[in-house]
Write a protein that holds these residues in place. Structure first.
Motif, PDB file in Angstrom:
ATOM      1  N   MET A  77      -8.232 -13.731 -31.513  1.00  0.00           N
ATOM      2  CA  MET A  77      -9.284 -12.769 -31.844  1.00  0.00           C
ATOM      3  C   MET A  77     -10.608 -13.478 -32.123  1.00  0.00           C
ATOM      4  N   PRO A  78     -11.726 -12.835 -31.794  1.00  0.00           N
ATOM      5  CA  PRO A  78     -13.041 -13.389 -32.151  1.00  0.00           C
ATOM      6  C   PRO A  78     -13.168 -13.557 -33.664  1.00  0.00           C
ATOM      7  N   THR A  79     -14.091 -14.407 -34.062  1.00  0.00           N
ATOM      8  CA  THR A  79     -14.260 -14.717 -35.487  1.00  0.00           C
ATOM      9  C   THR A  79     -14.528 -13.472 -36.324  1.00  0.00           C
ATOM     10  N   VAL A  80     -15.245 -12.511 -35.753  1.00  0.00           N
ATOM     11  CA  VAL A  80     -15.604 -11.318 -36.513  1.00  0.00           C
ATOM     12  C   VAL A  80     -14.372 -10.556 -36.993  1.00  0.00           C
ATOM     13  N   TRP A  81     -13.228 -10.675 -36.274  1.00  0.00           N
ATOM     14  CA  TRP A  81     -12.018  -9.940 -36.645  1.00  0.00           C
ATOM     15  C   TRP A  81     -11.023 -10.775 -37.447  1.00  0.00           C
ATOM     16  N   SER A  82     -11.329 -12.035 -37.669  1.00  0.00           N
ATOM     17  CA  SER A  82     -10.357 -12.932 -38.310  1.00  0.00           C
ATOM     18  C   SER A  82     -10.027 -12.537 -39.746  1.00  0.00           C
ATOM     19  N   THR A  83     -10.954 -11.865 -40.415  1.00  0.00           N
ATOM     20  CA  THR A  83     -10.721 -11.491 -41.817  1.00  0.00           C
ATOM     21  C   THR A  83     -10.326 -10.026 -41.982  1.00  0.00           C
ATOM     22  N   VAL A  84     -10.230  -9.310 -40.872  1.00  0.00           N
ATOM     23  CA  VAL A  84      -9.897  -7.875 -40.934  1.00  0.00           C
ATOM     24  C   VAL A  84      -8.395  -7.700 -40.778  1.00  0.00           C
ATOM     25  N   PRO A  85      -7.727  -7.002 -41.705  1.00  0.00           N
ATOM     26  CA  PRO A  85      -6.275  -6.788 -41.598  1.00  0.00           C
ATOM     27  C   PRO A  85      -5.924  -6.034 -40.318  1.00  0.00           C
ATOM     28  N   SER A  86      -4.879  -6.477 -39.643  1.00  0.00           N
ATOM     29  CA  SER A  86      -4.465  -5.818 -38.397  1.00  0.00           C
ATOM     30  C   SER A  86      -4.053  -4.368 -38.640  1.00  0.00           C
ATOM     31  N   ARG A  87      -3.517  -4.081 -39.825  1.00  0.00           N
ATOM     32  CA  ARG A  87      -3.122  -2.706 -40.144  1.00  0.00           C
ATOM     33  C   ARG A  87      -4.327  -1.776 -40.142  1.00  0.00           C
ATOM     34  N   GLN A  88      -5.466  -2.271 -40.608  1.00  0.00           N
ATOM     35  CA  GLN A  88      -6.674  -1.445 -40.632  1.00  0.00           C
ATOM     36  C   GLN A  88      -7.171  -1.170 -39.213  1.00  0.00           C
ATOM     37  N   ILE A  89      -7.061  -2.175 -38.342  1.00  0.00           N
ATOM     38  CA  ILE A  89      -7.460  -1.993 -36.943  1.00  0.00           C
ATOM     39  C   ILE A  89      -6.576  -0.949 -36.276  1.00  0.00           C
ATOM     40  N   LEU A  90      -5.262  -1.047 -36.522  1.00  0.00           N
ATOM     41  CA  LEU A  90      -4.324  -0.101 -35.920  1.00  0.00           C
ATOM     42  C   LEU A  90      -4.519   1.303 -36.475  1.00  0.00           C
ATOM     43  N   THR A  91      -4.874   1.401 -37.754  1.00  0.00           N
ATOM     44  CA  THR A  91      -5.121   2.711 -38.357  1.00  0.00           C
ATOM     45  C   THR A  91      -6.315   3.394 -37.698  1.00  0.00           C
ATOM     46  N   LEU A  92      -7.370   2.633 -37.448  1.00  0.00           N
ATOM     47  CA  LEU A  92      -8.538   3.198 -36.761  1.00  0.00           C
ATOM     48  C   LEU A  92      -8.155   3.609 -35.340  1.00  0.00           C
ATOM     49  N   LEU A  93      -7.381   2.773 -34.662  1.00  0.00           N
ATOM     50  CA  LEU A  93      -6.938   3.082 -33.302  1.00  0.00           C
ATOM     51  C   LEU A  93      -6.132   4.380 -33.277  1.00  0.00           C
ATOM     52  N   LEU A  94      -5.224   4.526 -34.209  1.00  0.00           N
ATOM     53  CA  LEU A  94      -4.407   5.734 -34.306  1.00  0.00           C
ATOM     54  C   LEU A  94      -5.268   6.965 -34.541  1.00  0.00           C
TER      55      LEU A  94
END
Length: 330
Positions: A77-94
């Motif tokens: 992942m790019p640096t901008v996403w390195s500190t973002v929890p994957s669960r939060q990304i998946l929640t937004l996707l859902l």
């Protein structure tokens, strides 16, 4: 703002909420999630709200939230996403998929707009930006004669049968991907032997499947069962030719499984368009198994005559001939 939209159904209030979604910084995922959840409540409650959503460009605004996740689902992942929890990304996707699906529910004009202006133009390209899909748009001709199938590598024989000649590394087969597909995306923990990007591909397939059937918020979703292809010994041949006889199943007194009813045919077409993009440079055989799993998933959606007619009208046959011609020739 949610209450204002529900009370008045004003274009300005809806536009303000969507504008906030669009202008939020890419990593402010919780803000975007909260906005989409508020929007979902409004869309579920009112026909007028769903109409206003389309008129103020709601589909484009929500798709922009998907674009903002560029690169977030790749193995690296790019640096901008390195500190973002994957669960939060998946929640937004859902919530993005849930919002788009709810906005089209019982709204033919909304569904038509999504299919013509988004699904057939930019939907697949946007999903490829997430980082888990490659850029290929047509099935590629393989230089190898070995195709992984189930637990074993299968060699094509002239009579249409397959012969097992080994075991795919780490025992990855249809059941592995099916477990991911049937597990809610916020509950599944990727195992170390499967690349994260391929896990994310299956989870997106799950969301697209639910979207195509308008199955969000429903108590039961039609089940998809992948074909059972087991391991064969070196000297045995597994015949999967159309003429092969199938064993007679035992008496089943339970209720018949629910056949899926396609609501949004354009999403099924998008599934086919993404199939060639399921690749992995370090695990090509594993990606090939996932491509085959995806093909069976699409096949499961066109078992009924009603779905067959709907997908023919949507141009699925033409897309099969165009994008999968290599597989048909072989």
């Amino acid at each position: 703002m949610q209450q204002l939209i529900l009370a008045s159904g004003s274009d300005d209030d809806m536009g303000s909420l969507l504008g906030l979604l669009h202008s939020a910084p890419p990593i402010e995922l919780q803000l975007k999630i909260d906005i989409l959840k508020s929007l979902l409540v409004c869309l579920k409650e009112s026909h007028r709200t769903r109409t206003v959503f389309r008129k103020v460009g709601g589909f484009v605004y929500v798709m922009s939230a998907l674009v903002s996740l560029e690169g977030s689902l790749g193995d690296v992942m790019p640096t901008v996403w390195s500190t973002v929890p994957s669960r939060q990304i998946l929640t937004l996707l859902l919530n993005v998929f849930h919002t788009l699906t709810t906005a089209m529910r019982f709204e033919p004009a909304n569904a038509k707009f999504f299919h013509q202006e988004i699904c057939y133009t930019s939907f697949c390209d946007t999903l490829r930006l997430l980082g888990c899909f490659m850029t290929a748009t047509n099935i590629q001709d393989s230089s190898k004669d070995i195709v992984p199938l189930g637990h074993a590598d299968m060699i094509n024989l002239e009579d249409g049968s397959l012969k097992a000649c080994g075991t795919l590394a780490d025992g990855i087969d249809f059941n592995t991907f099916h477990t991911i597909f049937t597990t809610p995306i916020l509950e599944y923990m990727p195992p170390p032997e499967i690349p994260v990007s391929l896990v994310r591909v299956v989870q997106i397939l799950q969301l697209m499947y639910h979207m195509a059937l308008d199955a969000f918020d429903k108590a039961s979703v039609p089940s998809f069962t992948p074909p059972s292809i087991g391991t064969c010994n070196d000297n045995k041949v597994l015949d999967i030719s159309p003429s092969s006889k199938r064993p007679v199943a035992g008496l089943n007194l339970g209720p018949a499984p629910t056949e899926p009813v396609i609501v949004h045919s354009g999403v099924v077409t998008a599934l086919l368009h993404l199939l060639p993009s399921i690749q992995h440079p370090s695990h090509p055989q594993m990606a090939c198994v996932l491509q085959l799993y995806t093909a069976h998933l699409i096949k499961s959606l066109v078992r009924t005559e009603r779905n067959q007619q709907l997908m023919c009208e949507s141009g699925l046959v033409g897309d099969l001939l165009t994008r999968c011609s290599v597989a048909l020739v072989q």
